[in-house]
Design a protein around this motif. Sequence first.
Motif, PDB file in Angstrom:
ATOM      1  N   ALA A 162      29.102  62.130  78.012  1.00 43.70           N
ATOM      2  CA  ALA A 162      29.969  62.028  79.185  1.00 43.70           C
ATOM      3  C   ALA A 162      29.441  60.985  80.175  1.00 43.70           C
ATOM      4  N   ALA A 163      28.127  60.920  80.306  1.00 41.17           N
ATOM      5  CA  ALA A 163      27.513  60.008  81.282  1.00 41.17           C
ATOM      6  C   ALA A 163      27.665  58.537  80.885  1.00 41.17           C
ATOM      7  N   ASN A 164      28.004  58.271  79.653  1.00 43.20           N
ATOM      8  CA  ASN A 164      28.279  56.882  79.260  1.00 43.20           C
ATOM      9  C   ASN A 164      29.738  56.509  79.471  1.00 43.20           C
ATOM     10  N   TYR A 165      30.553  57.501  79.810  1.00 42.29           N
ATOM     11  CA  TYR A 165      31.994  57.265  79.919  1.00 42.29           C
ATOM     12  C   TYR A 165      32.567  57.735  81.253  1.00 42.29           C
ATOM     13  N   SER A 166      31.763  57.592  82.316  1.00 38.57           N
ATOM     14  CA  SER A 166      32.241  57.858  83.670  1.00 38.57           C
ATOM     15  C   SER A 166      32.833  59.246  83.836  1.00 38.57           C
ATOM     16  N   GLN A 167      32.340  60.206  83.069  1.00 37.46           N
ATOM     17  CA  GLN A 167      32.815  61.576  83.239  1.00 37.46           C
ATOM     18  C   GLN A 167      31.661  62.457  83.673  1.00 37.46           C
ATOM     19  N   GLU A 168      31.975  63.419  84.561  1.00 40.51           N
ATOM     20  CA  GLU A 168      30.900  64.263  85.066  1.00 40.51           C
ATOM     21  C   GLU A 168      30.413  65.248  84.026  1.00 40.51           C
ATOM     22  N   GLU A 169      31.344  65.778  83.244  1.00 39.90           N
ATOM     23  CA  GLU A 169      30.959  66.790  82.260  1.00 39.90           C
ATOM     24  C   GLU A 169      31.579  66.511  80.915  1.00 39.90           C
ATOM     25  N   HIS A 170      30.841  66.890  79.893  1.00 37.34           N
ATOM     26  CA  HIS A 170      31.363  66.811  78.537  1.00 37.34           C
ATOM     27  C   HIS A 170      32.358  67.959  78.350  1.00 37.34           C
ATOM     28  N   TYR A 171      33.392  67.723  77.529  1.00 32.17           N
ATOM     29  CA  TYR A 171      34.351  68.800  77.261  1.00 32.17           C
ATOM     30  C   TYR A 171      33.681  69.906  76.445  1.00 32.17           C
ATOM     31  N   PRO A 172      33.997  71.178  76.758  1.00 32.17           N
ATOM     32  CA  PRO A 172      33.452  72.264  75.927  1.00 32.17           C
ATOM     33  C   PRO A 172      34.029  72.215  74.503  1.00 32.17           C
ATOM     34  N   HIS A 173      33.322  72.851  73.567  1.00 31.60           N
ATOM     35  CA  HIS A 173      33.606  72.758  72.135  1.00 31.60           C
ATOM     36  C   HIS A 173      35.078  72.991  71.780  1.00 31.60           C
ATOM     37  N   ASP A 174      35.651  74.114  72.196  1.00 30.34           N
ATOM     38  CA  ASP A 174      37.007  74.422  71.756  1.00 30.34           C
ATOM     39  C   ASP A 174      38.058  73.540  72.419  1.00 30.34           C
ATOM     40  N   LEU A 175      37.799  73.147  73.668  1.00 30.42           N
ATOM     41  CA  LEU A 175      38.711  72.222  74.344  1.00 30.42           C
ATOM     42  C   LEU A 175      38.733  70.878  73.609  1.00 30.42           C
ATOM     43  N   ARG A 176      37.555  70.473  73.097  1.00 24.97           N
ATOM     44  CA  ARG A 176      37.504  69.214  72.346  1.00 24.97           C
ATOM     45  C   ARG A 176      38.462  69.248  71.149  1.00 24.97           C
ATOM     46  N   TYR A 177      38.573  70.392  70.503  1.00 23.06           N
ATOM     47  CA  TYR A 177      39.490  70.481  69.365  1.00 23.06           C
ATOM     48  C   TYR A 177      40.953  70.477  69.798  1.00 23.06           C
ATOM     49  N   GLN A 178      41.235  71.035  70.987  1.00 22.29           N
ATOM     50  CA  GLN A 178      42.614  70.941  71.499  1.00 22.29           C
ATOM     51  C   GLN A 178      42.976  69.483  71.780  1.00 22.29           C
ATOM     52  N   ILE A 179      42.011  68.768  72.372  1.00 25.75           N
ATOM     53  CA  ILE A 179      42.233  67.340  72.627  1.00 25.75           C
ATOM     54  C   ILE A 179      42.426  66.615  71.294  1.00 25.75           C
ATOM     55  N   ALA A 180      41.584  66.975  70.329  1.00 21.02           N
ATOM     56  CA  ALA A 180      41.652  66.304  69.019  1.00 21.02           C
ATOM     57  C   ALA A 180      43.000  66.521  68.355  1.00 21.02           C
ATOM     58  N   ASP A 181      43.557  67.710  68.526  1.00 18.46           N
ATOM     59  CA  ASP A 181      44.883  68.015  67.991  1.00 18.46           C
ATOM     60  C   ASP A 181      45.932  67.066  68.532  1.00 18.46           C
ATOM     61  N   GLU A 182      45.975  67.002  69.854  1.00 18.64           N
ATOM     62  CA  GLU A 182      47.013  66.186  70.482  1.00 18.64           C
ATOM     63  C   GLU A 182      46.757  64.702  70.205  1.00 18.64           C
ATOM     64  N   PHE A 183      45.486  64.329  70.197  1.00 19.36           N
ATOM     65  CA  PHE A 183      45.112  62.931  69.947  1.00 19.36           C
ATOM     66  C   PHE A 183      45.662  62.484  68.589  1.00 19.36           C
ATOM     67  N   LEU A 184      45.458  63.327  67.583  1.00 16.92           N
ATOM     68  CA  LEU A 184      45.886  62.962  66.239  1.00 16.92           C
ATOM     69  C   LEU A 184      47.415  62.929  66.144  1.00 16.92           C
ATOM     70  N   GLU A 185      48.041  63.876  66.837  1.00 18.10           N
ATOM     71  CA  GLU A 185      49.505  63.913  66.864  1.00 18.10           C
ATOM     72  C   GLU A 185      50.054  62.593  67.431  1.00 18.10           C
ATOM     73  N   VAL A 186      49.423  62.132  68.521  1.00 22.64           N
ATOM     74  CA  VAL A 186      49.871  60.882  69.144  1.00 22.64           C
ATOM     75  C   VAL A 186      49.613  59.705  68.204  1.00 22.64           C
ATOM     76  N   THR A 187      48.428  59.691  67.603  1.00 27.67           N
ATOM     77  CA  THR A 187      48.063  58.575  66.737  1.00 27.67           C
ATOM     78  C   THR A 187      49.020  58.467  65.554  1.00 27.67           C
ATOM     79  N   LYS A 188      49.290  59.611  64.930  1.00 26.46           N
ATOM     80  CA  LYS A 188      50.226  59.601  63.797  1.00 26.46           C
ATOM     81  C   LYS A 188      51.609  59.164  64.245  1.00 26.46           C
ATOM     82  N   GLY A 189      51.997  59.589  65.439  1.00 27.35           N
ATOM     83  CA  GLY A 189      53.288  59.168  65.974  1.00 27.35           C
ATOM     84  C   GLY A 189      53.347  57.660  66.158  1.00 27.35           C
TER      85      GLY A 189
END
Lengths: 448, 448
Positions: free
Chosen positions: A133-160
């Motif tokens: 997170a500190a390399n990407y201007s974010q205060e905190e890293h996303y927690p484990h399960d939230l990261r997978y929710q982001i990954a879900d939507e990310f992939l949906e957008v990418t495939k779209g």
Amino acid sequence: MTERRLKLGAMLHGVGTGWDNWKHPDAVADAGTNLEFYLEQAKQAEEAKLDFAFVADSVYITPDSTPHYLSRFEPLTILSALAMATKHLGLVATITVSYTQPYTVARQLASLDHISKGRAGWNVVTSFLEGTAANYSQEEHYPHDLRYQIADEFLEVTKGLWDSWEDDAFLRDKKAGTFYERDKLHALNHKGDFFSVKGPLNISRSKQGQPVIFQAGMSEAGRDYAARHAEGIFCGVGSIENAKAYFKDIKQRTAAYGRDPNHISVMPGINPIIAPTEEEAEEKYQQRLSLITLESALTSLGRPFNYYDFSKHDLDAPFPDLGDIGKESIQSTTEKVVEMAKKRQMTLREVALESAIPRTPFIGTPKKVADLVQQWFEEEAADGFIIGPEASPSSLQDFTAHVVPILQERGVFRSEYDPAATLRENMGLPIPQNRYTEKRAAKVEVGR
Amino acid sequence: MTERRLKLGAMLHGVGTGWDNWKHPDAVADAGTNLEFYLEQAKQAEEAKLDFAFVADSVYITPDSTPHYLSRFEPLTILSALAMATKHLGLVATITVSYTQPYTVARQLASLDHISKGRAGWNVVTSFLEGTAANYSQEEHYPHDLRYQIADEFLEVTKGLWDSWEDDAFLRDKKAGTFYERDKLHALNHKGDFFSVKGPLNISRSKQGQPVIFQAGMSEAGRDYAARHAEGIFCGVGSIENAKAYFKDIKQRTAAYGRDPNHISVMPGINPIIAPTEEEAEEKYQQRLSLITLESALTSLGRPFNYYDFSKHDLDAPFPDLGDIGKESIQSTTEKVVEMAKKRQMTLREVALESAIPRTPFIGTPKKVADLVQQWFEEEAADGFIIGPEASPSSLQDFTAHVVPILQERGVFRSEYDPAATLRENMGLPIPQNRYTEKRAAKVEVGR
């Protein structure tokens, strides 16, 4: 169900991720940024007709990171270079979804896919190190399960975005003056919880439709993600029994999502030690072990626990209770370590040394290793393997030169590439139809 | 002051950015994603000993975008591929700072720089199309001047990350067991208005220290940015008088920032039309003009004005008053169009056609074009040129095959590459010393 085929990949990972790998007399110490090293490895992989080269990644280092992490090529750039030195080998790039934008990732992968004429793959990761997170201007890293929710939507957008253009959208008819058909260009107009992406993407579909999706998650959320999205899984290796249980679980989850279980390949990463005789193989292993210092074993043990400093504990006391440390990191690895320590009542010293370079079952003569590969494949413990450099700098070379020919001889692995095949075709995966073309076809069907 | 050298670059831009370019009988209509086309262009450029290939970019399209924008390679991936097909040619990637992260950009460029053994360059752009925000989950595009403030800090961070490792940080001494020297690794710990980036970067410094920085801004903020940071400027071309004024202004600004004015190369983009005789060159130009439809001229005129729909205005009335439209876009282009229209009291039709494919001064026989290049260079209207494909699909080939040999013959341009030279060295630029090495040297000096 399509026929199962054995798949093999090469992990291009410099000297490997162990702290002491680079000290091996045969190790290319600067492998991480050595173009000739990568070219040579890709050449070996392609000569053996492997399915793909796999480049792992992470985006955060500390002074205590293992040498390979400190200085290495970025996956998309090195794989674009390797695309020019190979003709058939798949090119799988690890890219995080936690600190990138879907438009950029979709575009760079599509570009690699065009450059390689349909050989790109994407290992979707969520980044496990909190420091990232500190390399990407974010205060905190996303927690484990939230990261997978982001990954879900990310992939949906990418495939779209990859469906922005239908396959036959571009006419480029100079006489008629028609460059493309307007009704075959589609804006995505995605608005979700994490991303708003209008599109369309500024690059056409590739020969294989979309890059092949890989995933490396072993946790509950990771397995579920893989079952929904992945076409290849890079996973850890334990006993054949554990592997069978994991294999079965993944295939069941995949089927439960309405997917053909043969369209997801479970591919444990193995670090084989191969020699003409069992004794020589054992010697190779001992030589590898002799490189490890206790200090580096402790450091390397600390990494998945967010660089936890184990050296402050008594080495010969039971493995310390770390509470929640590591829970939001690579859960599968940290849980495994904690469980192993508990179950076998190990001291910290024992855990560190055993974790540093676990004894692989894939050790011995070429025939023995080939037998194991075949057994694991046939008994459904794996659909294939990704060959890594951790146990010996010559693992890939030994495997491609001595084990693959045996598998080819037995008809277990391909002896030639289909000359025009994409990575998808090599892996027995269907080319996903463009969603809009599909809709159009469905409408025609209904209209009849 | 170092000696001035003529620099030449090739704009690899598919068929070019005009709406009708692809319709030219000689145009490769799918050039934007045609690997063989890019390889051929890079080969031509390298055979002529050009300094670099330059790949422009943008990340937003609409159905009305000109064909080249609709489907094209992403710069970092195609340039990584071209790195393998060339040995001396510089590789300049256009990357926006408005929708990327400094850690990723620093890393991908450094990786390209390693792959190419010191031939990477970065054309820093801020993205001018308001619609881009919608592809990157942002509600609004940043206003023009704010984009340059972001660009300032972005570059500061990137340069800082490129200094993470001192040049001699990696010892890789197997006997001593020392992979690197800890006091030669530096975390950046940047905390600014727009970015917080801890570092260090996970890749060592390249052979040329840092990629060469290019910039394309012509506005007040753009010029100032270039004077502070740029080592090459890609700029528009007008009369030689305008070019001289611009050249002088840039050099003065650069000197005012304490920099050597020879360390910034002013390189107008030109679209030469070259033929054995003046008549044939004129024919080529007429052929090019004949491809333009009024409709496409209007569409292409609209792009810098945020895809403004000019077709709703009376074509033969004076150029319409657009108010603030375009102010936050490519200011330099929109202002130029508005000024031209006002000054010469032009109709919309006249403005559209003249903007679509302006008559270049660089039209004629190879000797005439070589004379002009030499004159512009010697009279300080330019330090060199970037050759684009807008006026003729064969511009680059004609220029490299017929004009460059004349310049070489006259000793105005290099006849051979220095075999080991980086892009920096080819362009006469110093290798920037690592900031921490510099500090260390200063300390030793003081301590004496």
